[in-house]
Design a protein around this motif. Sequence first.
Motif, PDB file in Angstrom:
ATOM      1  N   ASN A 125       0.831  -1.213   0.000  1.00  0.00           N
ATOM      2  CA  ASN A 125       0.000   0.000   0.000  1.00  0.00           C
ATOM      3  C   ASN A 125       0.863   1.260   0.000  1.00  0.00           C
ATOM      4  OD1 ASN A 125      -2.459  -1.344  -0.034  1.00  0.00           O
ATOM      5  ND2 ASN A 125      -2.565  -1.485   2.207  1.00  0.00           N
ATOM      6  N   PHE A 126       1.980   1.205   0.720  1.00  0.00           N
ATOM      7  CA  PHE A 126       2.908   2.347   0.754  1.00  0.00           C
ATOM      8  C   PHE A 126       3.454   2.604  -0.658  1.00  0.00           C
ATOM      9  CE2 PHE A 126       5.380   4.768   4.002  1.00  0.00           C
ATOM     10  CZ  PHE A 126       6.223   5.466   3.151  1.00  0.00           C
ATOM     11  N   ILE A 127       3.857   1.534  -1.331  1.00  0.00           N
ATOM     12  CA  ILE A 127       4.415   1.664  -2.692  1.00  0.00           C
ATOM     13  C   ILE A 127       3.359   2.186  -3.667  1.00  0.00           C
ATOM     14  CG2 ILE A 127       5.413   0.391  -4.623  1.00  0.00           C
ATOM     15  CD1 ILE A 127       6.666  -1.522  -2.545  1.00  0.00           C
ATOM     16  N   LYS A 128       2.129   1.653  -3.544  1.00  0.00           N
ATOM     17  CA  LYS A 128       1.049   2.101  -4.441  1.00  0.00           C
ATOM     18  C   LYS A 128       0.834   3.605  -4.338  1.00  0.00           C
ATOM     19  CE  LYS A 128      -1.586  -2.239  -4.192  1.00  0.00           C
ATOM     20  NZ  LYS A 128      -2.780  -2.877  -3.589  1.00  0.00           N
ATOM     21  N   LYS A 129       0.857   4.124  -3.091  1.00  0.00           N
ATOM     22  CA  LYS A 129       0.641   5.562  -2.920  1.00  0.00           C
ATOM     23  C   LYS A 129       1.767   6.369  -3.557  1.00  0.00           C
ATOM     24  CE  LYS A 129      -0.286   9.239   0.390  1.00  0.00           C
ATOM     25  NZ  LYS A 129      -0.600   9.623   1.788  1.00  0.00           N
ATOM     26  N   LEU A 130       3.007   5.892  -3.425  1.00  0.00           N
ATOM     27  CA  LEU A 130       4.134   6.598  -4.047  1.00  0.00           C
ATOM     28  C   LEU A 130       4.005   6.611  -5.567  1.00  0.00           C
ATOM     29  CD1 LEU A 130       7.163   5.389  -1.874  1.00  0.00           C
ATOM     30  CD2 LEU A 130       5.985   7.590  -1.769  1.00  0.00           C
ATOM     31  N   GLN A 155      14.538  11.899  -9.267  1.00  0.00           N
ATOM     32  CA  GLN A 155      14.571  13.175  -9.989  1.00  0.00           C
ATOM     33  C   GLN A 155      13.241  13.914  -9.900  1.00  0.00           C
ATOM     34  OE1 GLN A 155      17.782  14.041 -11.245  1.00  0.00           O
ATOM     35  NE2 GLN A 155      17.985  12.245  -9.914  1.00  0.00           N
ATOM     36  N   ASN A 156      12.224  13.242  -9.358  1.00  0.00           N
ATOM     37  CA  ASN A 156      10.897  13.849  -9.295  1.00  0.00           C
ATOM     38  C   ASN A 156      10.535  14.288  -7.879  1.00  0.00           C
ATOM     39  OD1 ASN A 156       8.612  14.694 -10.678  1.00  0.00           O
ATOM     40  ND2 ASN A 156       7.470  12.838 -10.200  1.00  0.00           N
ATOM     41  N   PHE A 157      11.469  14.106  -6.936  1.00  0.00           N
ATOM     42  CA  PHE A 157      11.204  14.532  -5.569  1.00  0.00           C
ATOM     43  C   PHE A 157      12.521  14.917  -4.908  1.00  0.00           C
ATOM     44  CE2 PHE A 157      10.453  14.014  -1.020  1.00  0.00           C
ATOM     45  CZ  PHE A 157       9.263  14.716  -0.863  1.00  0.00           C
ATOM     46  N   GLU A 209      15.124   6.304   3.133  1.00  0.00           N
ATOM     47  CA  GLU A 209      13.960   6.261   4.025  1.00  0.00           C
ATOM     48  C   GLU A 209      13.309   7.634   4.138  1.00  0.00           C
ATOM     49  OE1 GLU A 209      13.676   4.205   7.867  1.00  0.00           O
ATOM     50  OE2 GLU A 209      15.784   3.705   7.519  1.00  0.00           O
ATOM     51  N   MET A 210      14.145   8.649   4.321  1.00  0.00           N
ATOM     52  CA  MET A 210      13.619   9.986   4.527  1.00  0.00           C
ATOM     53  C   MET A 210      12.854  10.493   3.296  1.00  0.00           C
ATOM     54  SD  MET A 210      15.531  13.557   5.488  1.00  0.00           S
ATOM     55  CE  MET A 210      16.026  13.032   7.100  1.00  0.00           C
ATOM     56  N   VAL A 211      13.450  10.324   2.097  1.00  0.00           N
ATOM     57  CA  VAL A 211      12.769  10.852   0.911  1.00  0.00           C
ATOM     58  C   VAL A 211      11.461  10.108   0.644  1.00  0.00           C
ATOM     59  CG1 VAL A 211      14.882  11.749  -0.138  1.00  0.00           C
ATOM     60  CG2 VAL A 211      14.156   9.422  -0.691  1.00  0.00           C
ATOM     61  N   GLN A 212      11.430   8.804   0.911  1.00  0.00           N
ATOM     62  CA  GLN A 212      10.190   8.038   0.747  1.00  0.00           C
ATOM     63  C   GLN A 212       9.092   8.585   1.652  1.00  0.00           C
ATOM     64  OE1 GLN A 212      12.021   3.556  -0.114  1.00  0.00           O
ATOM     65  NE2 GLN A 212      11.632   4.230   1.946  1.00  0.00           N
ATOM     66  N   CYS A 213       9.428   8.781   2.933  1.00  0.00           N
ATOM     67  CA  CYS A 213       8.424   9.221   3.903  1.00  0.00           C
ATOM     68  C   CYS A 213       7.990  10.664   3.654  1.00  0.00           C
ATOM     69  CB  CYS A 213       8.961   9.068   5.314  1.00  0.00           C
ATOM     70  SG  CYS A 213       9.052   7.343   5.841  1.00  0.00           S
ATOM     71  N   CYS A 214       8.939  11.507   3.274  1.00  0.00           N
ATOM     72  CA  CYS A 214       8.572  12.893   2.964  1.00  0.00           C
ATOM     73  C   CYS A 214       7.648  12.954   1.752  1.00  0.00           C
ATOM     74  CB  CYS A 214       9.823  13.738   2.736  1.00  0.00           C
ATOM     75  SG  CYS A 214      10.735  14.097   4.252  1.00  0.00           S
ATOM     76  N   ALA A 215       7.914  12.130   0.757  1.00  0.00           N
ATOM     77  CA  ALA A 215       7.028  12.073  -0.410  1.00  0.00           C
ATOM     78  C   ALA A 215       5.657  11.530  -0.016  1.00  0.00           C
ATOM     79  CB  ALA A 215       7.656  11.195  -1.487  1.00  0.00           C
ATOM     80  N   PHE A 216       5.646  10.497   0.801  1.00  0.00           N
ATOM     81  CA  PHE A 216       4.401   9.842   1.221  1.00  0.00           C
ATOM     82  C   PHE A 216       3.511  10.813   2.018  1.00  0.00           C
ATOM     83  CE2 PHE A 216       1.807   7.202   4.020  1.00  0.00           C
ATOM     84  CZ  PHE A 216       1.390   6.172   3.187  1.00  0.00           C
ATOM     85  N   HIS A 217       4.138  11.606   2.910  1.00  0.00           N
ATOM     86  CA  HIS A 217       3.375  12.503   3.788  1.00  0.00           C
ATOM     87  C   HIS A 217       3.335  13.949   3.283  1.00  0.00           C
ATOM     88  CE1 HIS A 217       2.705   9.547   6.916  1.00  0.00           C
ATOM     89  NE2 HIS A 217       3.990   9.245   6.945  1.00  0.00           N
ATOM     90  N   ASP A 218       3.965  14.213   2.143  1.00  0.00           N
ATOM     91  CA  ASP A 218       4.023  15.564   1.587  1.00  0.00           C
ATOM     92  C   ASP A 218       4.609  16.540   2.620  1.00  0.00           C
ATOM     93  OD1 ASP A 218       3.777  17.639  -0.208  1.00  0.00           O
ATOM     94  OD2 ASP A 218       1.683  18.070   0.317  1.00  0.00           O
ATOM     95  N   MET A 219       5.819  16.243   3.039  1.00  0.00           N
ATOM     96  CA  MET A 219       6.519  17.080   4.011  1.00  0.00           C
ATOM     97  C   MET A 219       7.979  17.201   3.592  1.00  0.00           C
ATOM     98  SD  MET A 219       6.265  14.100   6.955  1.00  0.00           S
ATOM     99  CE  MET A 219       6.589  15.137   8.349  1.00  0.00           C
TER     100      MET A 219
END
Length: 524
Positions: A149-154, A173-175, A262-272
């Motif tokens: 589910n985490f991957i799908k949202k990304l 390159q997109n985040f 880890e950080m870039v994944q979570c920041c992208a996921f939470h828009d932060m």
Amino acid sequence: MLTRSKLDIKIVWKHVKKSYSTQKSNQISVFNSLSKAKEPLILKNNVLYWYSCGPTVYNSAHLGHASSYVNFDIIKRILTNYFQINVVNLMNITDIDDKIIIRSLKEKKNFLNISQFYEREFLDDLRLLNCLKPDIVLRVTEHIPEILNFIKKLIDLKTAYATESGSVYFDTQNFHIKSFFEQVQPDSETDSKDNQEKRHPYDFALWKARKEDSEPSWPSPWGHGRPGWHIECSTLANIAFGRELDFHSGGKDLLFPHHHNEMVQCCAFHDMNKWSSFWLHTGHLHLKNDVKMSKSLSNTILIREMLSKYTSNHFRMFCLLSPYRNDKEYSDEKMIKPVNLVNSFSSFLNLCDNFANKKITTLQFIADENEVFQKLEETRKKIHVFLSNDFDTCSMIEELSSLVNFMNKNFQSCEQKDQNYDLNRHYGCVISVHNFIKWLLEIVGLVFDEEKNLKSNLKVDDIVSKSLKFRKLVRNFALDKDRKLSKETKMELLKYCDDFREDLNDSNIEFKDHKTETIWKIKY
């Protein structure tokens, strides 16, 4: 220790009380690896959410791992027991990985048999090192649906993409955010084997497509496969803590690429633009001549190998004597100081106890009580400053050693007590110093309680076996027909052996004699 599902964790958070505190958390400054500076620790409701990167369980843990986990255990104990912060600690277990798969194929075992064996061994190693159990332990293989589910949202957010092979990659390159990338010079050829299907060399795998039918895999919208390393930690941390995380910790070798990714994944996921308030990293453990301890270099010392030579107290003192962020050199020479310090503190505590309980009658304490309490208060204030300053345990130990030296100098031998000796024997102020030192040393995880020490450090098997070996020599000596012993001597020696057996039986150790051999067992 709890191992919990997603539902269980939701229930736990309903009942977590974020209230107790005796010290203000903003008095504490902590070094943040992201900013490369010390920052004030500011918490909501005095609760600290802490995610610890756990082991990849494909082999036995070595001293490099022990150094990191003991250092973080010291910090957790200081936060919990000294600053009275409600620390909630989650550790992940990576139980699916290339190395686990390779070992399972080599040994022709199911990969879970491999991972479960080494997980149990790892958690037992933590116990032997007197590390507190994590509040929550989450395993990767038990949370595949959440990872998907985490991957799908990304992918929906256009920060990840699937390839024809069935793998999924994060689109670097997109985040963009400020992360650890700026602190390192990564190799542009990272994962060069995958560069043909990746859009950019720095893109990293979120989902790895199955290569062989025999390879462990799970179904996904993109085909059978398994999670990438970095997405595991991001997902498990979010299951427990959501977007709010105070501490994220690991060895400094994880800073890049693992913690960056880890950080870039979570920041992208939470828009932060920032995830986790603090990033804590321990230094490497080196062998003599600055050689890093590593499984790949085949120069590791296993935790149990070290504990056959030193106690958990000795190794913990070794960790306390240098900042947790610094690299450490391990050798027998480097262990001399921590061993001596543990012995010094133990001897002092024992001396105070025996003095105050009048088990030693040839000592008197000559310092003025006011002088002792002034020294004690000065020490207390200094140590509070040290622990508030990024958990400076080396200065704390130095200050406690100074207090012990001050006290020892004021114990004076005397052959016979002078009848005019002051009726105030200073038992009270001596024990107040004893209690303060013992309290602080136990806060950082050292064990000076005799019963606990027996349970954690004594090797019962060795003690019993060596005792019985001596008894066997005596018994066989008495039974040896070639020896010209009188009947009375033989009977007396055999009686001593029988008495020894009965004494051990009273201690729940049962053994039986079979001619010249003896077997034993612990009675449960």
